[in-house]
Design an enzyme around this catalytic site. Structure first.
Site, PDB file in Angstrom:
ATOM      1  N   ARG A  23      17.717   4.408   9.173  1.00  0.00           N
ATOM      2  CA  ARG A  23      16.643   4.569   8.193  1.00  0.00           C
ATOM      3  C   ARG A  23      16.219   6.027   8.081  1.00  0.00           C
ATOM      4  O   ARG A  23      15.954   6.680   9.089  1.00  0.00           O
ATOM      5  CB  ARG A  23      15.444   3.695   8.566  1.00  0.00           C
ATOM      6  CG  ARG A  23      15.775   2.216   8.523  1.00  0.00           C
ATOM      7  CD  ARG A  23      14.633   1.360   9.037  1.00  0.00           C
ATOM      8  NE  ARG A  23      15.073  -0.033   9.151  1.00  0.00           N
ATOM      9  CZ  ARG A  23      14.500  -1.042   8.519  1.00  0.00           C
ATOM     10  NH1 ARG A  23      13.485  -0.832   7.721  1.00  0.00           N
ATOM     11  NH2 ARG A  23      14.959  -2.277   8.684  1.00  0.00           N
ATOM     12  N   SER A 138       8.130 -23.110  11.553  1.00  0.00           N
ATOM     13  CA  SER A 138       8.138 -21.862  10.811  1.00  0.00           C
ATOM     14  C   SER A 138       9.297 -21.818   9.828  1.00  0.00           C
ATOM     15  O   SER A 138      10.451 -22.073  10.201  1.00  0.00           O
ATOM     16  CB  SER A 138       8.240 -20.683  11.790  1.00  0.00           C
ATOM     17  OG  SER A 138       8.316 -19.445  11.126  1.00  0.00           O
ATOM     18  N   SER A 190       8.942 -11.897   0.000  1.00  0.00           N
ATOM     19  CA  SER A 190       8.963 -10.592  -0.655  1.00  0.00           C
ATOM     20  C   SER A 190      10.352 -10.044  -0.931  1.00  0.00           C
ATOM     21  O   SER A 190      10.494  -9.139  -1.757  1.00  0.00           O
ATOM     22  CB  SER A 190       8.194  -9.583   0.196  1.00  0.00           C
ATOM     23  OG  SER A 190       8.820  -9.391   1.451  1.00  0.00           O
ATOM     24  N   HIS A 218       1.938 -11.134  -0.134  1.00  0.00           N
ATOM     25  CA  HIS A 218       2.513 -10.688  -1.405  1.00  0.00           C
ATOM     26  C   HIS A 218       1.996 -11.500  -2.595  1.00  0.00           C
ATOM     27  O   HIS A 218       2.546 -11.403  -3.693  1.00  0.00           O
ATOM     28  CB  HIS A 218       4.035 -10.743  -1.348  1.00  0.00           C
ATOM     29  CG  HIS A 218       4.622  -9.763  -0.379  1.00  0.00           C
ATOM     30  ND1 HIS A 218       4.898  -8.452  -0.714  1.00  0.00           N
ATOM     31  CD2 HIS A 218       4.955  -9.896   0.926  1.00  0.00           C
ATOM     32  CE1 HIS A 218       5.390  -7.823   0.344  1.00  0.00           C
ATOM     33  NE2 HIS A 218       5.430  -8.675   1.344  1.00  0.00           N
ATOM     34  N   THR A 246      -3.186  -9.160   3.327  1.00  0.00           N
ATOM     35  CA  THR A 246      -3.198  -7.720   3.553  1.00  0.00           C
ATOM     36  C   THR A 246      -4.149  -7.054   2.583  1.00  0.00           C
ATOM     37  O   THR A 246      -4.430  -7.571   1.503  1.00  0.00           O
ATOM     38  CB  THR A 246      -1.788  -7.119   3.387  1.00  0.00           C
ATOM     39  OG1 THR A 246      -1.830  -5.731   3.681  1.00  0.00           O
ATOM     40  CG2 THR A 246      -1.277  -7.291   1.963  1.00  0.00           C
ATOM     41  N   LYS A 249      -1.541  -3.907  -0.102  1.00  0.00           N
ATOM     42  CA  LYS A 249      -0.592  -4.109  -1.204  1.00  0.00           C
ATOM     43  C   LYS A 249      -1.370  -4.208  -2.523  1.00  0.00           C
ATOM     44  O   LYS A 249      -1.666  -3.196  -3.120  1.00  0.00           O
ATOM     45  CB  LYS A 249       0.297  -5.307  -0.914  1.00  0.00           C
ATOM     46  CG  LYS A 249       1.232  -5.037   0.282  1.00  0.00           C
ATOM     47  CD  LYS A 249       2.167  -6.167   0.582  1.00  0.00           C
ATOM     48  CE  LYS A 249       3.226  -5.783   1.608  1.00  0.00           C
ATOM     49  NZ  LYS A 249       2.727  -5.306   2.908  1.00  0.00           N
ATOM     50  N   THR A 278      -8.728  -2.914  19.783  1.00  0.00           N
ATOM     51  CA  THR A 278      -8.277  -1.844  18.886  1.00  0.00           C
ATOM     52  C   THR A 278      -9.440  -1.321  18.059  1.00  0.00           C
ATOM     53  O   THR A 278     -10.363  -2.064  17.723  1.00  0.00           O
ATOM     54  CB  THR A 278      -7.147  -2.338  17.960  1.00  0.00           C
ATOM     55  OG1 THR A 278      -6.562  -1.228  17.286  1.00  0.00           O
ATOM     56  CG2 THR A 278      -7.652  -3.335  16.943  1.00  0.00           C
ATOM     57  N   THR A 279      -9.402  -0.038  17.754  1.00  0.00           N
ATOM     58  CA  THR A 279     -10.444   0.580  16.941  1.00  0.00           C
ATOM     59  C   THR A 279     -10.457  -0.053  15.553  1.00  0.00           C
ATOM     60  O   THR A 279      -9.411  -0.328  14.969  1.00  0.00           O
ATOM     61  CB  THR A 279     -10.186   2.095  16.818  1.00  0.00           C
ATOM     62  OG1 THR A 279     -10.187   2.661  18.133  1.00  0.00           O
ATOM     63  CG2 THR A 279     -11.258   2.768  15.981  1.00  0.00           C
ATOM     64  N   THR A 364      15.907  -6.734   7.726  1.00  0.00           N
ATOM     65  CA  THR A 364      14.947  -7.206   6.731  1.00  0.00           C
ATOM     66  C   THR A 364      15.535  -8.345   5.909  1.00  0.00           C
ATOM     67  O   THR A 364      14.827  -9.298   5.538  1.00  0.00           O
ATOM     68  CB  THR A 364      14.513  -6.050   5.821  1.00  0.00           C
ATOM     69  OG1 THR A 364      14.062  -4.960   6.633  1.00  0.00           O
ATOM     70  CG2 THR A 364      13.403  -6.472   4.889  1.00  0.00           C
TER      71      THR A 364
END
Length: 405
Positions: A23, A138, A190, A218, A246, A249, A278-279, A364
């Site tokens: 990548r 799943s 996606s 998505h 999310t 997006k 986590t912050t 992916t």
């Protein structure tokens, strides 16, 4: 002799290069007010390009109402949140945003995370700790974050063939009727751009006493009344126990979330390490998302324009004889079928035509299913589309690629 760490690292990277899967990140700066135009930095120079693979689907990351809200939050509070949600990091922006998300999905509560990946991973892993004997079912094409969350849950899991309700029911019927169960699936897949069979999954959940876990990453912002997602569009949101989404997006900023009944939210809030330690999101990010969600709850302009643009691009690709893959959603995938060729096509488009679309390779998508994934936005013009189709047609011919999808 000690282990040769450097040799092992080099060997792993060399393997990626041989397969054409190494990548390379494109160094770009989006042009505010001119997006999808951007500047591409290479060899100390910069070139103007057109971006065709962003997940900022509605260009809300460029919207004046979002940018203004973020500026105002920075002026009011400064840069960061200053801590975890438990230790000084819960600002009024976070509280208001969670209320807005819960309202969007018609749920009692919502919980913010630093990304959609973290929200899936942390929530699914924590459910495995809270529900003794849990079995997770799943869809085989679920996102990597869901796969990792289920793995971290340490529970019994079963993959069912993509959107195959008969296969899913055969797995459910073989399980202990008293065991807690979760069916995990997505609204929009996606890479292929197809929709999950949500109503059928909800029917099976009712029949076999399972919770439903929906990834709307998505779909949220892009479909349904007020942009509440595909589940809302299809009239099944009230049958979804946990909806995950999310903020990076359709809403154009950053972050992830879940929305559900209060007791589920409170359990994840209280037990999930990925949330606790986590912050929290910077107040400016929360303020930007809050403005974006509120805008998209009342405006259909961006959604309508997106779907019109996607339909036009699919038609243009098809008319040009390019192997556009069938997709009922806003995703426009073009089939290549080879990792090295996929990267070569992407490189040629960027180098010779100032068009940026990232190659999509394994892991992916499965090997042999490599593709270019185009994401037209409301801001992609007819002229940009015509330039893209012409360039892709030339590159396709030069690479002697098949035109069969």
């Amino acid at each position: 002799m000690s282990f040769d760490y450097q040799d092992r690292f080099r060997g792993a990277l060399d393997g990626l290069r041989r397969e054409g899967r190494y990548r390379v990140f494109a160094d770009i700066v989006r042009q505010r007010g001119g997006y999808p135009r951007a500047d591409f930095y290479v060899d100390a120079d910069k070139r103007p390009i057109t971006v065709w693979c962003s997940n900022d689907y509605l260009c809300m990351g460029q919207h004046p109402v979002v940018i203004q809200a973020m500026h105002e939050a920075i002026d009011a509070t400064g840069a960061g949140a200053g801590g975890t949600r438990n230790i000084s990091g819960t600002t009024h922006y976070h509280v208001e945003l969670e209320r807005e998300i819960a309202d969007l999905h018609g749920k009692e509560g919502a919980l913010l995370f630093t990304s959609g990946y973290v929200s899936n991973d942390a929530t699914l892993a924590t459910l495995g700790k809270i529900l003794p004997g849990l079995i997770v079912y799943s869809d085989e094409l679920n996102h990597a974050s869901m796969i990792e969350g289920i793995k971290h849950a340490g529970v019994e899991k079963h993959l069912f063939r993509h959107n195959d309700t008969q296969h899913l029911e055969s797995l459910l019927s073989a399980a202990d009727p008293k065991a807690p169960k979760i069916i995990a699936f997505e609204s929009v897949y996606s890479m292929d751009g197809d929709f999950g069979r949500m109503k059928d999954f909800c029917d099976l959940a009712d029949k076999y006493g399972a919770l439903t876990y929906l990834d709307e990453v998505h779909g949220v912002g892009l479909y349904g009344p007020r942009g509440a997602g595909v589940a809302a569009r299809d009239g099944v949101m009230d049958r979804i126990d946990i909806v995950e989404g999310t903020l990076a997006k359709a809403f154009g900023v950053m972050g992830g979330y879940i929305a559900a009944r209060d007791e589920i939210i409170d359990c994840i809030r209280s037990f999930a390490p990925g949330f606790i330690f986590t912050t929290s999101l910077a107040p400016a990010l929360a303020a930007g998302v809050l403005a974006s969600i509120r805008h998209l709850k009342t405006s259909e302009v961006e959604r309508n324009r997106l779907h019109e643009r996607a339909a036009r691009l699919k038609r243009l690709f098809k008319d040009a004889g390019l192997p556009v893959m069938e997709s009922p959603s806003h995703i426009v995938p073009v089939f290549v079928g080879d990792a090295a060729l996929c990267k070569s096509v992407s490189d040629a488009l960027l180098r010779d035509h100032a068009i940026y679309v990232q190659p999509i390779n394994f892991p992916t998508v499965p090997r042999g299913k490599e593709r270019l994934r185009f994401t037209p936005s409301p801001m992609h013009t007819d002229e940009m589309m015509d330039e893209l189709v012409s360039a892709l047609d030339q590159v396709w011919t030069a690479h002697r690629l098949s035109r069969a999808a």
